[in-house]
Write a protein that holds these residues in place. Structure first.
Motif, short mmCIF file in Angstrom:
data_model
loop_
_atom_site.label_atom_id
_atom_site.label_comp_id
_atom_site.label_asym_id
_atom_site.label_seq_id
_atom_site.Cartn_x
_atom_site.Cartn_y
_atom_site.Cartn_z
N GLY A 138 11.36 -2.06 0.73
CA GLY A 138 10.50 -3.24 0.71
C GLY A 138 9.82 -3.34 -0.65
N SER B 72 6.02 -2.38 -0.78
CA SER B 72 5.55 -1.27 0.05
C SER B 72 5.69 0.05 -0.70
CB SER B 72 6.36 -1.21 1.36
OG SER B 72 6.04 -0.05 2.09
N GLY C 252 7.47 2.37 1.63
CA GLY C 252 8.86 1.99 1.64
C GLY C 252 9.61 2.49 0.42
N TYR D 220 13.58 -8.45 3.80
CA TYR D 220 12.33 -7.94 3.24
C TYR D 220 12.27 -6.42 3.21
CZ TYR D 220 10.77 -12.76 3.72
OH TYR D 220 10.66 -14.13 3.61
N GLY D 221 13.37 -5.75 3.57
CA GLY D 221 13.40 -4.30 3.55
C GLY D 221 12.80 -3.70 4.81
N GLY E 42 8.84 -3.97 4.04
CA GLY E 42 8.34 -5.11 3.28
C GLY E 42 7.60 -6.12 4.15
N LYS F 261 6.86 -9.75 5.46
CA LYS F 261 7.56 -11.02 5.58
C LYS F 261 6.71 -12.16 5.03
CE LYS F 261 10.41 -9.85 9.61
NZ LYS F 261 10.79 -10.23 11.00
#
Length: 297
Positions: free
Chosen positions: A234, A237, A240, A286-287, A290, A292
């Motif tokens: 993301g 993130s 992430g 968005y991963g 991540g 949205k």
């Protein structure tokens, strides 16, 4: 199946994956604070590796002193770059700023080749033992150092964004720049510090990789290799980025095992992360972590 080789590759993948995660956090840090994807991130690694090499070889500094001076140089480099090149681009279309980072990437590639040459340079021996035996496997001492440093940097990022005043200012700026400015936060300072931290951390990664593989222009490719980790985790993130880096590191080495033992394609190690990138973008644009972006009309 050669389980010993598989375990060796997975362990290497975990160590390299943490380093990927650290570089991915640099992408995320700049994107969260400035909404810019820095395509010159790989060149930051290259510059850090070459500068440390110059301190060690040309100026004959001990490693610990050259390492510290390199970090100070990279911080100053990040601040100056943001002030001179990127600050005038504030308010311009995002695509224009992204093209500037691509131009910087090409410029830094050419400049490092002109200054240091195009051949691969080897760092002087830093550790007394080049590798150590871990569970019956030989692991590069530099990789162990990188794993420890990566964990330290991750913990430092967590503390910085959760408790420090500047870290909280960066989080506020990432959420809404206009609101942050109305609360008295200097957005220009936040931008400068985000680039400084990104350059510093990238310099650390460049030094570690340079110690293992040598320093050459090919080192900057790490920036592109890490990009699938950024998208996987993301783009906004930090967690992430860490998870994505570890996943890509394990995936690369797993692909190397499958290719070497069964497929014999010869390039699966390099292309496997990008296959995953395409799949993730199709399933979760968005991963994994991540945010949205929901727009209502």
């Amino acid at each position: 199946m050669n389980f010993e080789l598989l375990f060796q590759l997975l362990l290497n993948g975990l160590i390299v994956g943490t380093l990927y995660g650290v570089v991915a956090m640099c992408f995320v840090l700049i994107y969260k604070s400035t909404q810019i994807v820095n395509f010159a991130q790989g060149e930051f690694l290259l510059i850090g590796a070459w500068v440390c090499y110059a301190f060690l070889v040309e100026m004959h500094m001990p490693f610990w002193l050259g390492f510290i001076f390199t970090l100070l140089f990279m911080m100053a480099f990040g601040v100056v770059l943001q002030m001179i090149v990127l600050r005038p681009m504030i308010g311009e279309p995002i695509i224009s700023v992204i093209m500037v980072t691509i131009g910087l990437s090409i410029f830094f590639q050419a400049a490092t080749k002109w200054i240091f040459g195009a051949t691969t340079a080897t760092y002087p021996q830093v550790f007394e033992t080049r590798s150590v035996n871990l569970l019956g496997m030989q692991i590069e001492t530099a990789y162990i150092m990188s794993f420890v440093i990566s964990l330290f940097i991750m913990a430092g990022f967590y503390w910085f964004f959760k408790y420090s005043k500047l870290g909280l200012a960066m989080r506020a700026t990432a959420f809404d720049q206009q609101v942050a400015q109305s609360l008295g936060i200097s957005v220009k300072t936040v931008f400068a510090m985000s680039w400084a931290i990104s350059a510093l951390v990238s310099g650390v990664a460049g030094i570690v990789i340079g110690m293992v593989n040598g320093v050459s222009s090919g080192l900057s490719v790490i920036g592109i290799k890490v990009f699938p980790a950024v998208i996987l985790g993301g783009l906004d993130s930090i967690v992430g980025a860490i998870v994505g880096g570890v996943i890509i590191g394990l995936l690369e080495n797993s692909a190397e095992f499958v290719d070497g033992q069964y497929l014999h394609w010869g390039n699966l190690f390099s292309i496997a992360p990008f296959y995953v990138l395409i799949i993730i973008l199709c399933i979760k644009p968005y991963g994994l972590f991540g945010t949205k972006d929901i727009e209502r009309i």
